[in-house]
Motif scaffolding. Structure first.
Motif, PDB file in Angstrom:
ATOM      1  N   GLU A  22      26.823  11.126 -35.315  1.00 10.87           N
ATOM      2  CA  GLU A  22      26.670  10.755 -33.816  1.00 10.87           C
ATOM      3  C   GLU A  22      27.875  10.611 -33.143  1.00 10.87           C
ATOM      4  N   ALA A  23      28.965  10.022 -33.830  1.00 11.45           N
ATOM      5  CA  ALA A  23      30.286   9.830 -33.350  1.00 11.45           C
ATOM      6  C   ALA A  23      30.919  11.036 -33.126  1.00 11.45           C
ATOM      7  N   PHE A  24      30.765  12.141 -33.788  1.00 13.75           N
ATOM      8  CA  PHE A  24      31.280  13.525 -33.510  1.00 13.75           C
ATOM      9  C   PHE A  24      30.737  14.097 -32.266  1.00 13.75           C
ATOM     10  N   GLY A  25      29.249  13.765 -32.166  1.00 11.40           N
ATOM     11  CA  GLY A  25      28.560  14.223 -30.809  1.00 11.40           C
ATOM     12  C   GLY A  25      29.243  13.483 -29.691  1.00 11.40           C
ATOM     13  N   VAL A  26      29.660  12.405 -29.711  1.00 14.10           N
ATOM     14  CA  VAL A  26      30.150  11.554 -28.416  1.00 14.10           C
ATOM     15  C   VAL A  26      31.476  12.392 -28.188  1.00 14.10           C
ATOM     16  N   THR A  27      32.208  12.667 -29.227  1.00 16.24           N
ATOM     17  CA  THR A  27      33.420  13.339 -28.999  1.00 16.24           C
ATOM     18  C   THR A  27      33.037  14.592 -28.334  1.00 16.24           C
ATOM     19  N   ALA A  28      32.194  15.550 -28.978  1.00 14.34           N
ATOM     20  CA  ALA A  28      31.699  16.831 -28.380  1.00 14.34           C
ATOM     21  C   ALA A  28      31.494  16.795 -26.779  1.00 14.34           C
ATOM     22  N   MET A  29      30.806  15.582 -26.452  1.00 16.19           N
ATOM     23  CA  MET A  29      30.237  15.335 -25.159  1.00 16.19           C
ATOM     24  C   MET A  29      31.548  14.733 -24.219  1.00 16.19           C
ATOM     25  N   GLY A  30      32.714  14.903 -24.752  1.00 16.92           N
ATOM     26  CA  GLY A  30      33.737  14.502 -23.930  1.00 16.92           C
ATOM     27  C   GLY A  30      34.217  12.917 -23.897  1.00 16.92           C
ATOM     28  N   GLY A  40      35.090   9.511 -30.010  1.00 15.00           N
ATOM     29  CA  GLY A  40      34.124   9.642 -31.116  1.00 15.00           C
ATOM     30  C   GLY A  40      35.156   9.765 -32.446  1.00 15.00           C
ATOM     31  N   ILE A  41      34.724  10.638 -32.956  1.00 10.12           N
ATOM     32  CA  ILE A  41      35.529  11.283 -34.319  1.00 10.12           C
ATOM     33  C   ILE A  41      35.939  12.747 -33.942  1.00 10.12           C
ATOM     34  N   THR A  42      36.782  13.326 -34.731  1.00 13.57           N
ATOM     35  CA  THR A  42      37.162  14.682 -34.612  1.00 13.57           C
ATOM     36  C   THR A  42      36.188  15.621 -35.439  1.00 13.57           C
TER      37      THR A  42
END
Length: 228
Positions: free
Chosen positions: A180-188, A191-193
């Motif tokens: 989910e943290a990676f998903g937040v990053t992927a959505m801009g 989060g985490i890389t």
């Protein structure tokens, strides 16, 4: 496996957590291929640009998820290897002791692999229960137990299943948080890389294998204590 990019319209505002979770569904794209990051994400100017910048491409092998048929073939091949290892073990022990009929015991057992948490282990952790890390060879009859001096096969051990189920649930929750943290990053968002997410995946996978390895001698000791 939890996915991104399912039935969501991406606007300019940062999605809420509930909206992000709505995108994480294992649905095939229009071409019938199920991707970690779906086709529609690559058409979004902001998200598609970000994904390319961090090194992804729509049809990279790591972005294409195996089909059910792929997993069936994978499990069948692993089961065949286990059958061959069991036969080899019995041949070697028979040469040494004159007789041996051992059978494999799975530390994380079939009820877990076939249950609601099994996909986490094989689809997200890339683990197969028939492989050596999860297998003990135990005596299938009393003669083998006595001649070969190995613990008798108990069928299943409910206490072990209960312990391992709780641990798998904990590992899955940790993975979901990282995903989910990676998903937040992927959505801009912040989060985490991808590197951090993959490092957490690797850490969890090693922890699972190491924990099963830690359990093996303890299971044997308890079986020998109970069986006398």
């Amino acid at each position: 496996m939890a996915m991104f990019g399912r039935r969501t319209t991406f606007g300019t505002k940062q999605p809420s957590f509930s909206e992000l979770k709505e995108t994480m569904r294992p649905t095939p794209d229009a071409d019938g291929v199920t991707r970690v990051f779906s086709k529609e994400l690559w058409d979004d100017p902001k998200i598609g640009k970000f994904l390319r910048e961090v090194g992804f491409a729509p049809d990279d092998a790591r972005n294409i998820l195996p089909t059910a048929q792929d997993y069936i073939a994978l499990f069948a091949a692993a089961k065949k290897r286990l059958d061959e290892r069991t036969e080899a073990f019995n041949r070697e022990m028979t040469t040494r002791y004159g007789y041996c009929r051992a059978a494999p015991f799975l530390v994380i057992d079939h009820t877990i692999w076939d249950g609601e948490h099994g996909a986490f282990l094989y689809a997200q952790m890339n683990l197969i229960g028939y492989d050596d890390w999860n297998v003990l060879m135990l005596a299938a009859d009393v003669r083998t137990k006595e001649l070969c001096d190995i613990a008798g096969h108990p069928g299943t051990v409910p206490a072990v299943t209960e312990v391992m189920t709780k641990r798998v649930i904990d590992w899955k929750q940790r993975h979901d948080l990282a995903l989910e943290a990676f998903g937040v990053t992927a959505m801009g968002g912040q989060g985490i890389t991808r590197e951090q997410y993959e490092a957490e995946q690797d850490t969890l996978r090693r922890e699972i294998v190491d924990n099963v390895g830690w359990m093996k001698p303890r299971i044997i000791s308890e079986l020998l204590r109970v069986q006398g």
